[in-house]
Design an enzyme around this catalytic site. Sequence first.
Site, PDB file in Angstrom:
ATOM      1  N   SER A   1       0.643  -1.271  -0.208  1.00 43.24           N
ATOM      2  CA  SER A   1      -0.071  -0.027   0.108  1.00 43.24           C
ATOM      3  C   SER A   1       0.932   1.235   0.063  1.00 43.24           C
ATOM      4  O   SER A   1       1.656   1.420  -1.006  1.00 43.24           O
ATOM      5  CB  SER A   1      -0.813  -0.021   1.244  1.00 43.24           C
ATOM      6  OG  SER A   1      -1.926   0.913   1.071  1.00 43.24           O
TER       7      SER A   1
ATOM      8  N   ASP B   1      -2.574   6.171  -3.488  1.00 44.58           N
ATOM      9  CA  ASP B   1      -1.321   5.581  -2.942  1.00 44.58           C
ATOM     10  C   ASP B   1      -0.622   4.599  -3.972  1.00 44.58           C
ATOM     11  O   ASP B   1      -1.313   4.249  -4.977  1.00 44.58           O
ATOM     12  CB  ASP B   1      -1.574   5.297  -1.494  1.00 44.58           C
ATOM     13  CG  ASP B   1      -2.481   3.901  -1.310  1.00 44.58           C
ATOM     14  OD1 ASP B   1      -3.491   3.853  -2.552  1.00 44.58           O
ATOM     15  OD2 ASP B   1      -2.565   3.381  -0.649  1.00 44.58           O
TER      16      ASP B   1
ATOM     17  N   ASP C   1      -1.223   1.295  -4.004  1.00 46.98           N
ATOM     18  CA  ASP C   1      -2.047   0.400  -4.721  1.00 46.98           C
ATOM     19  C   ASP C   1      -3.210   0.845  -5.237  1.00 46.98           C
ATOM     20  O   ASP C   1      -4.235   0.246  -5.316  1.00 46.98           O
ATOM     21  CB  ASP C   1      -2.381  -0.772  -3.838  1.00 46.98           C
ATOM     22  CG  ASP C   1      -2.844  -0.452  -2.550  1.00 46.98           C
ATOM     23  OD1 ASP C   1      -2.994   0.742  -2.042  1.00 46.98           O
ATOM     24  OD2 ASP C   1      -3.646  -1.328  -1.795  1.00 46.98           O
TER      25      ASP C   1
END
Length: 456
Positions: free
Chosen positions: A110, A251, A253
């Site tokens: 992430s 971000d 992902d």
Amino acid sequence: MRGDDQMSGKREIFGTDGVRGLANAGAMTPESMLRLGMAVGRVFKNGAHRHRVVIGKDTRLSGYMIEPALTAGFASSGMDVFLLGPLPTPAMAMLTRSLRADLGVMISASHNPYHDNGVKFFGPDGFKLSDETELEIERLMKTSPDTGRAMSADLGRVKRVDDAGARYIEFAKAAFSRRISLDGVRIVIDCANGAGYKVAPTVLWELGAEVKAIGIEPNGFNINQNIGSTNPKKMQDAVREYRADIGIALDGDADRVIICDEKGRLIDGDQVLALIAKAWKKDGVLKGGGIVSTVMANMGLGKFLEGEGLSLERTKVGDRYVVEEMRAKGMNVGGEPSGHVVLSDYGTTGDGLVTALQVLSVVASEGNKVSDVCHNFEPFPQLLKNVRFSHGDPLGNADVKAAIKAGETKLGKTGRLVIRKSGTEPLIRVMGEGENEAVVSAVVSDIVSAVEKAAQ
């Protein structure tokens, strides 16, 4: 062990959002990923049919190590593997259902730096796994893998899917009303050199916008590096430089988003939730009489929603708990201040791009500036500080407990404290909020000092 004291089940591998850690160390080695794939395969094989798993990833260098290790584990357990390449996490949730897979896997850490990586799992319904399923996977990882091996003739096959990105692009575009156009709208999109670097700019361009894309040159190391939703300054600067109407920062992902207005002022997840709740209520599509957020949501959001005749349901930190509460209460809007917004009319997990499209829909339909549309309430002063620790339990320290109790007394009924261990990093998060900014700052500083001493 799980870095989160909010759950009763003890974890050794899974955290708040799947498995995460330093790449090529601990739980994120090829050996561990192989065993993880085999254990997950054992859990999700539930019949005589050919079982399939879809795997996507972000742009980290370590993805090239983790993907084949997981693939080998799944194939060894007899599951067919479909490799989709770099795609946003929400695309994986959607494609798990679309491709009728038994399991979806996203390899990503992430918003973390490149040297970390992680694995998120989705069931056949596109939702993240339950606590019970994750605990069962951990149990199986400790047993002999021999019982889970497929016979030679039953090994899984591996195939690459080339049109996965195009499928997600069409899915995302369908979340934007055909009655509205983005013609003439100038947008800066920051893809954090991550999973959305191809699909996100394409979606906006195909909807008619004038797009200036940054963070679209991943090299395996630069994901989230001074860019993206956790580092939005480049996005803000680009909005001012190109005189854009809006800035959108994803971000690594692409499951969360931070927005800025035409002046470069940031709009966090709380403001986005307020905007969507108000707009969906007006359109008669908001379900459940309110929205869901976490204990980190600003008190100003709750006050705003109350004025709109809507409720704010709070959960523990983590989008999975937000989704669980949404499903339990029949609500279709939920999220976190970080910009992780879940809109269940469109997906089963946070989707930064689809969330941004909802904001753009309101902006375009009202014909107003983003600064006029997206600032719906004045947030209460809120301060969040993180304290890194390497061992022990600082929150169990007597001096820390005393500092917390003293802080609660100072804040009284006009404020609150949220103090917790991170579920993804070795951090103690100390958040204070209240009407008096000076009091909030003093309280948080005192608690942070106590935690730092206890963490030594």
